[in-house]
Design an enzyme around this catalytic site. Structure first.
Site, mmCIF file in Angstrom:
data_model
loop_
_atom_site.group_PDB
_atom_site.id
_atom_site.type_symbol
_atom_site.label_atom_id
_atom_site.label_comp_id
_atom_site.label_asym_id
_atom_site.label_seq_id
_atom_site.Cartn_x
_atom_site.Cartn_y
_atom_site.Cartn_z
ATOM 1 N N ASN A 67 -5.649 12.826 -11.432
ATOM 2 C CA ASN A 67 -6.348 13.271 -12.647
ATOM 3 C C ASN A 67 -6.082 14.768 -12.818
ATOM 4 O O ASN A 67 -5.601 15.420 -11.887
ATOM 5 C CB ASN A 67 -7.837 12.921 -12.586
ATOM 6 C CG ASN A 67 -8.516 13.567 -11.406
ATOM 7 O OD1 ASN A 67 -8.547 14.789 -11.312
ATOM 8 N ND2 ASN A 67 -9.041 12.775 -10.491
ATOM 9 N N GLY A 94 -5.086 1.296 -13.501
ATOM 10 C CA GLY A 94 -6.365 1.005 -12.852
ATOM 11 C C GLY A 94 -7.513 1.457 -13.730
ATOM 12 O O GLY A 94 -7.723 0.930 -14.828
ATOM 13 N N ASP A 128 0.870 -1.176 0.000
ATOM 14 C CA ASP A 128 0.000 0.000 0.000
ATOM 15 C C ASP A 128 0.907 1.226 0.000
ATOM 16 O O ASP A 128 1.662 1.441 0.946
ATOM 17 C CB ASP A 128 -0.880 -0.041 1.266
ATOM 18 C CG ASP A 128 -1.716 1.208 1.447
ATOM 19 O OD1 ASP A 128 -1.632 2.151 0.625
ATOM 20 O OD2 ASP A 128 -2.459 1.254 2.446
ATOM 21 N N ILE A 129 0.841 2.008 -1.048
ATOM 22 C CA ILE A 129 1.806 3.106 -1.215
ATOM 23 C C ILE A 129 1.683 4.157 -0.110
ATOM 24 O O ILE A 129 2.649 4.866 0.171
ATOM 25 C CB ILE A 129 1.660 3.747 -2.621
ATOM 26 C CG1 ILE A 129 2.926 4.530 -2.988
ATOM 27 C CG2 ILE A 129 0.413 4.614 -2.713
ATOM 28 C CD1 ILE A 129 2.996 4.927 -4.442
ATOM 29 N N GLY A 181 -9.391 5.042 -6.381
ATOM 30 C CA GLY A 181 -8.161 4.283 -6.504
ATOM 31 C C GLY A 181 -7.053 4.796 -5.596
ATOM 32 O O GLY A 181 -7.287 5.204 -4.454
ATOM 33 N N VAL A 182 -5.855 4.801 -6.135
ATOM 34 C CA VAL A 182 -4.700 5.186 -5.321
ATOM 35 C C VAL A 182 -4.774 6.663 -4.941
ATOM 36 O O VAL A 182 -4.318 7.064 -3.861
ATOM 37 C CB VAL A 182 -3.389 4.803 -6.054
ATOM 38 C CG1 VAL A 182 -3.109 5.685 -7.242
ATOM 39 C CG2 VAL A 182 -2.231 4.795 -5.090
ATOM 40 N N ASP A 183 -5.362 7.464 -5.800
ATOM 41 C CA ASP A 183 -5.542 8.903 -5.530
ATOM 42 C C ASP A 183 -6.360 9.098 -4.245
ATOM 43 O O ASP A 183 -5.967 9.848 -3.336
ATOM 44 C CB ASP A 183 -6.268 9.519 -6.739
ATOM 45 C CG ASP A 183 -6.190 11.026 -6.803
ATOM 46 O OD1 ASP A 183 -5.540 11.626 -5.935
ATOM 47 O OD2 ASP A 183 -6.790 11.597 -7.733
ATOM 48 N N SER A 243 -1.845 4.755 -14.365
ATOM 49 C CA SER A 243 -2.745 4.438 -15.497
ATOM 50 C C SER A 243 -3.218 2.982 -15.550
ATOM 51 O O SER A 243 -4.011 2.641 -16.416
ATOM 52 C CB SER A 243 -2.128 4.796 -16.861
ATOM 53 O OG SER A 243 -2.121 6.199 -17.052
ATOM 54 N N TYR A 287 -7.759 3.918 -15.587
ATOM 55 C CA TYR A 287 -7.321 4.413 -16.897
ATOM 56 C C TYR A 287 -6.980 3.284 -17.871
ATOM 57 O O TYR A 287 -6.688 3.540 -19.047
ATOM 58 C CB TYR A 287 -6.159 5.390 -16.754
ATOM 59 C CG TYR A 287 -6.561 6.789 -16.278
ATOM 60 C CD1 TYR A 287 -7.873 7.104 -15.939
ATOM 61 C CD2 TYR A 287 -5.617 7.800 -16.181
ATOM 62 C CE1 TYR A 287 -8.235 8.377 -15.498
ATOM 63 C CE2 TYR A 287 -5.965 9.085 -15.752
ATOM 64 C CZ TYR A 287 -7.278 9.366 -15.411
ATOM 65 O OH TYR A 287 -7.616 10.634 -14.994
HETATM 66 P P1 ADP Z 1 -5.343 5.355 -12.835
HETATM 67 O O1 ADP Z 1 -6.580 6.220 -12.871
HETATM 68 O O2 ADP Z 1 -4.082 6.120 -13.175
HETATM 69 O O3 ADP Z 1 -5.503 4.097 -13.626
HETATM 70 P P2 ADP Z 1 -5.894 3.970 -10.307
HETATM 71 O O4 ADP Z 1 -5.810 4.545 -8.938
HETATM 72 O O5 ADP Z 1 -7.248 3.571 -10.813
HETATM 73 O O6 ADP Z 1 -5.151 5.005 -11.275
HETATM 74 O O7 ADP Z 1 -4.956 2.685 -10.378
HETATM 75 C C1 ADP Z 1 -3.560 2.728 -10.495
HETATM 76 C C2 ADP Z 1 -2.968 1.509 -9.795
HETATM 77 O O8 ADP Z 1 -2.875 1.781 -8.394
HETATM 78 C C3 ADP Z 1 -3.822 0.238 -9.922
HETATM 79 O O9 ADP Z 1 -2.958 -0.858 -10.217
HETATM 80 C C4 ADP Z 1 -4.434 0.084 -8.525
HETATM 81 O O10 ADP Z 1 -4.679 -1.273 -8.186
HETATM 82 C C5 ADP Z 1 -3.313 0.654 -7.671
HETATM 83 N N1 ADP Z 1 -3.650 1.059 -6.302
HETATM 84 C C6 ADP Z 1 -4.866 1.360 -5.761
HETATM 85 N N2 ADP Z 1 -4.737 1.666 -4.453
HETATM 86 C C7 ADP Z 1 -3.416 1.566 -4.152
HETATM 87 C C8 ADP Z 1 -2.644 1.733 -2.964
HETATM 88 N N3 ADP Z 1 -3.194 2.105 -1.797
HETATM 89 N N4 ADP Z 1 -1.290 1.527 -3.033
HETATM 90 C C9 ADP Z 1 -0.700 1.171 -4.205
HETATM 91 N N5 ADP Z 1 -1.366 0.995 -5.360
HETATM 92 C C10 ADP Z 1 -2.713 1.184 -5.335
#
Ligand code: ADP
Length: 171
Positions: free
Chosen positions: A24, A123, A10-11, A32-34, A121, A125
């Site tokens: 975005n 997830g 988990d980042i 998502g990660v954002d 990108s 995207y």
């Molecule tokens: P994007 O819109 O750029 O595709 P997303 O957030 O939808 O971004 O996904 C990007 C990647 O981050 C995906 O592989 C997703 O599984 C991953 N991700 C989601 N939450 C976390 C987290 N807490 N830590 C690390 N990676 C994550």
């Protein structure tokens, strides 16, 4: 000495100088990660993003990145990188490479020694992860970034394996 390390995790827990966010263009948070990064950092992170003046409604164009403070995160900075939407934006490999490159340049410019990326990108995207990994790793391996410790945090075991395979395959 520069390193590129792939790990599952988990980042938001990363102990690093800069955490890269897959943002975005509005930089106002999202899913998502954002969403995870904004929740972990607290409202200070959104406030920092909102200090970036929008140009034509956009705080960060696709293929670029912007740096802010990191709120409650252990990192010093968050680098908000905007990757391409795979089926919607033109020339996704060029834009994805540019998002990684700009992020790494920002890290260097702030004298960061370590930076941690998610799979930008890959997830919502919808960038095919094996292709994204090849693009990202070729940027990370550029000599300009040889002094950085670059960690790439993959959320699932499956994603980690895809990226490890790409790293082993490409020269
Ligand atoms: P994007 O819109 O750029 O595709 P997303 O957030 O939808 O971004 O996904 C990007 C990647 O981050 C995906 O592989 C997703 O599984 C991953 N991700 C989601 N939450 C976390 C987290 N807490 N830590 C690390 N990676 C994550």
């Amino acid at each position: 000495m520069g390193t590129i390390r792939l790990y599952q995790g988990d980042i938001t827990q990363a102990q690093t100088d800069a955490i890269v966010n897959a943002a975005n263009p509005s930089l106002t948070g999202g899913g998502g990660v954002d969403g995870a990064i904004h929740r972990a950092a607290g409202p200070e992170l959104l406030a920092a993003c909102l200090q970036i003046a929008p140009v034509g409604g956009v705080r960060c164009p696709v293929g670029e990145a912007r740096m802010t403070s990191a709120g409650k995160l252990a990192a010093k900075y968050v680098i908000h990188a905007v990757g391409p939407r795979y089926r919607l934006d033109p020339q996704p490999p060029r834009l994805l490479a540019s998002a990684w490159y700009t992020s790494l340049q920002l890290a260097l410019a702030q004298a960061c020694r370590s930076v941690t990326f998610p799979a930008i990108s890959c997830g919502v995207y919808a960038y095919p992860p094996a292709e994204a990994a090849q693009v990202a790793l070729s940027v990370c391996r550029q000599p300009a970034f040889a002094g950085l410790a670059i960690d790439i945090c993959l959320f699932s075991e499956e994603m980690l394996q895809i990226w490890q395979h790409a790293a082993a395959e490409s020269p």
